[in-house]
Design a protein around this motif. Structure first.
Motif, mmCIF file in Angstrom:
data_model
loop_
_atom_site.group_PDB
_atom_site.id
_atom_site.type_symbol
_atom_site.label_atom_id
_atom_site.label_comp_id
_atom_site.label_asym_id
_atom_site.label_seq_id
_atom_site.Cartn_x
_atom_site.Cartn_y
_atom_site.Cartn_z
ATOM 1 N N GLY A 50 -1.041 2.644 -5.706
ATOM 2 C CA GLY A 50 -2.125 1.684 -5.794
ATOM 3 C C GLY A 50 -3.389 2.230 -5.168
ATOM 4 O O GLY A 50 -3.408 3.352 -4.661
ATOM 5 N N PRO A 51 -4.477 1.450 -5.196
ATOM 6 C CA PRO A 51 -5.772 1.916 -4.672
ATOM 7 C C PRO A 51 -5.835 1.871 -3.151
ATOM 8 O O PRO A 51 -6.477 1.006 -2.550
ATOM 9 C CB PRO A 51 -6.768 0.940 -5.303
ATOM 10 N N LEU A 52 -5.157 2.797 -2.505
ATOM 11 C CA LEU A 52 -5.111 2.814 -1.046
ATOM 12 C C LEU A 52 -6.471 3.189 -0.463
ATOM 13 O O LEU A 52 -7.097 4.167 -0.876
ATOM 14 C CB LEU A 52 -4.066 3.822 -0.571
ATOM 15 N N ASP A 139 -3.866 10.243 -7.990
ATOM 16 C CA ASP A 139 -5.004 9.409 -7.595
ATOM 17 C C ASP A 139 -4.556 8.132 -6.888
ATOM 18 O O ASP A 139 -5.185 7.714 -5.912
ATOM 19 C CB ASP A 139 -5.840 9.053 -8.831
ATOM 20 N N GLU A 140 -3.485 7.517 -7.359
ATOM 21 C CA GLU A 140 -3.007 6.274 -6.749
ATOM 22 C C GLU A 140 -1.523 6.387 -6.384
ATOM 23 O O GLU A 140 -0.744 5.449 -6.542
ATOM 24 C CB GLU A 140 -3.254 5.093 -7.685
ATOM 25 N N GLY A 244 -1.501 -4.693 -0.487
ATOM 26 C CA GLY A 244 -1.962 -5.532 0.612
ATOM 27 C C GLY A 244 -0.917 -6.188 1.436
ATOM 28 O O GLY A 244 -0.731 -5.821 2.565
ATOM 29 N N ARG A 245 -0.163 -7.201 0.982
ATOM 30 C CA ARG A 245 0.978 -7.727 1.731
ATOM 31 C C ARG A 245 2.170 -6.868 1.420
ATOM 32 O O ARG A 245 2.360 -6.542 0.280
ATOM 33 C CB ARG A 245 1.322 -9.137 1.275
ATOM 34 N N ALA A 246 3.029 -6.549 2.375
ATOM 35 C CA ALA A 246 4.019 -5.504 2.105
ATOM 36 C C ALA A 246 5.268 -6.039 1.444
ATOM 37 O O ALA A 246 5.864 -6.977 1.899
ATOM 38 C CB ALA A 246 4.397 -4.808 3.389
ATOM 39 N N LEU A 262 3.530 -1.523 -2.752
ATOM 40 C CA LEU A 262 2.672 -1.637 -3.920
ATOM 41 C C LEU A 262 1.357 -2.269 -3.512
ATOM 42 O O LEU A 262 1.330 -3.342 -2.928
ATOM 43 C CB LEU A 262 3.334 -2.510 -4.990
ATOM 44 N N ILE A 263 0.251 -1.571 -3.787
ATOM 45 C CA ILE A 263 -1.071 -2.082 -3.413
ATOM 46 C C ILE A 263 -1.798 -2.523 -4.671
ATOM 47 O O ILE A 263 -2.305 -1.712 -5.416
ATOM 48 C CB ILE A 263 -1.915 -1.027 -2.684
ATOM 49 N N PRO A 264 -1.843 -3.826 -4.942
ATOM 50 C CA PRO A 264 -2.606 -4.307 -6.092
ATOM 51 C C PRO A 264 -4.103 -4.179 -5.833
ATOM 52 O O PRO A 264 -4.530 -3.717 -4.781
ATOM 53 C CB PRO A 264 -2.191 -5.778 -6.221
#
Length: 275
Positions: A50-52, A139-140, A244-246, A262-264
């Motif tokens: 995800g977009p870290l 990239d993600e 964001g929330r794990a 997972l980072i939405p």
């Protein structure tokens, strides 16, 4: 569970010495007998997709490291009249950032990087006892790698550190203040063990096990030679999908479990926890 603010540290100033815990003493003496053996290195890998926000992640990790005091721990060797001890250095945690996107095989290169670090012996009096790295495979797609000597933490503690880092990252991404520090201090842990060792409960526990094991036979062996020296570090790999929330997923994979973060797009970390 105790809750503490990060600053000031309840363990006192950096470099203040504290007695060793019983388990730490055993690990220290074993490491001194085989100083080139990396077997007490404990590894953890979290895969993040995800977009870290790398800077935000570094901030979250630094804050977690300040809360979890044993991540800045070193041993002191002692002397003729003084036993070995431990001290908190107060050293800021360094995050290695390794960009492998241009490698021919980013995954293989990342695994080689981690294995080399896991196989590196650690001097408990000089350190560092901890390696923190963010390995970028695409990239993600990232691997967050932690290596900590067992003198400082165990594999379960690494799971707690990962969970807390995700919690702090989520709060910071939302512009909120993270919850209070959930970790106890090293000074409290030392005091708890000292209280137990001086209590009638410890005497009763010792007498019970001495009686219970009094008639146990000697261990059986097919060899008359001493056990072979263990030469491989114990690795515990974890993957994760980040956000964001794990949301943490745990499954057996080789030497250990896998965690996914997972980072939405909202940058919350989503994960499912497993005992």
């Amino acid at each position: 569970m105790r809750h503490h603010q990060v600053e000031p540290s309840a363990a006192g100033p950096a470099d203040a010495e504290l007695p060793l815990l019983a388990a730490q003493a055993g690990i220290l003496y074993a490491q001194e007998l085989a100083p080139d053996n990396p077997v007490y290195n404990t590894g953890d890998r979290v895969e993040i997709t995800g977009p870290l926000d790398e800077e935000l992640f570094a901030r979250a990790l630094r804050r977690t490291a300040r809360e979890a005091e044993t991540l800045s721990l070193l041993a002191t060797p002692g002397g003729a009249d003084t036993p070995p001890a431990q001290r908190l250095t107060g050293t800021e945690t360094e995050l290695h950032r390794v960009d492998l996107r241009d490698a021919a095989d980013p995954r293989a290169e990342a695994e080689r990087w981690m294995r080399e670090d896991l196989d590196r012996p650690v001097d408990l009096t000089r350190g560092p006892l901890v390696t923190q790295a963010l390995l970028r495979l695409a990239d993600e797609r990232y691997w967050w790698y932690q290596r900590v000597h067992h003198f400082a933490v165990d594999a379960y503690a690494l799971t707690l550190i990962g969970r807390r880092t995700a919690e702090i990252y989520t709060a910071l991404a939302a512009g909120e203040e993270p919850s209070d520090n959930p970790f106890g201090t090293l000074r409290e842990l030392v005091a708890d063990e000292a209280e137990y060792l001086a209590s009638p409960r410890h005497t009763a526990d010792r007498d019970f096990w001495r009686t219970h094991l009094a008639d146990r036979p000697e261990p059986v062996s097919l060899s008359t030679r001493p056990a072979a020296r263990v030469g491989q570090a114990a690795g515990r790999q974890q993957q994760g999908e980040g956000g964001g929330r794990a949301r943490r997923e745990n499954a057996s994979a080789g030497e250990g479990g896998c965690h996914r973060w997972l980072i939405p797009g909202d940058r919350t970390v989503q994960g499912r926890g497993a005992a």
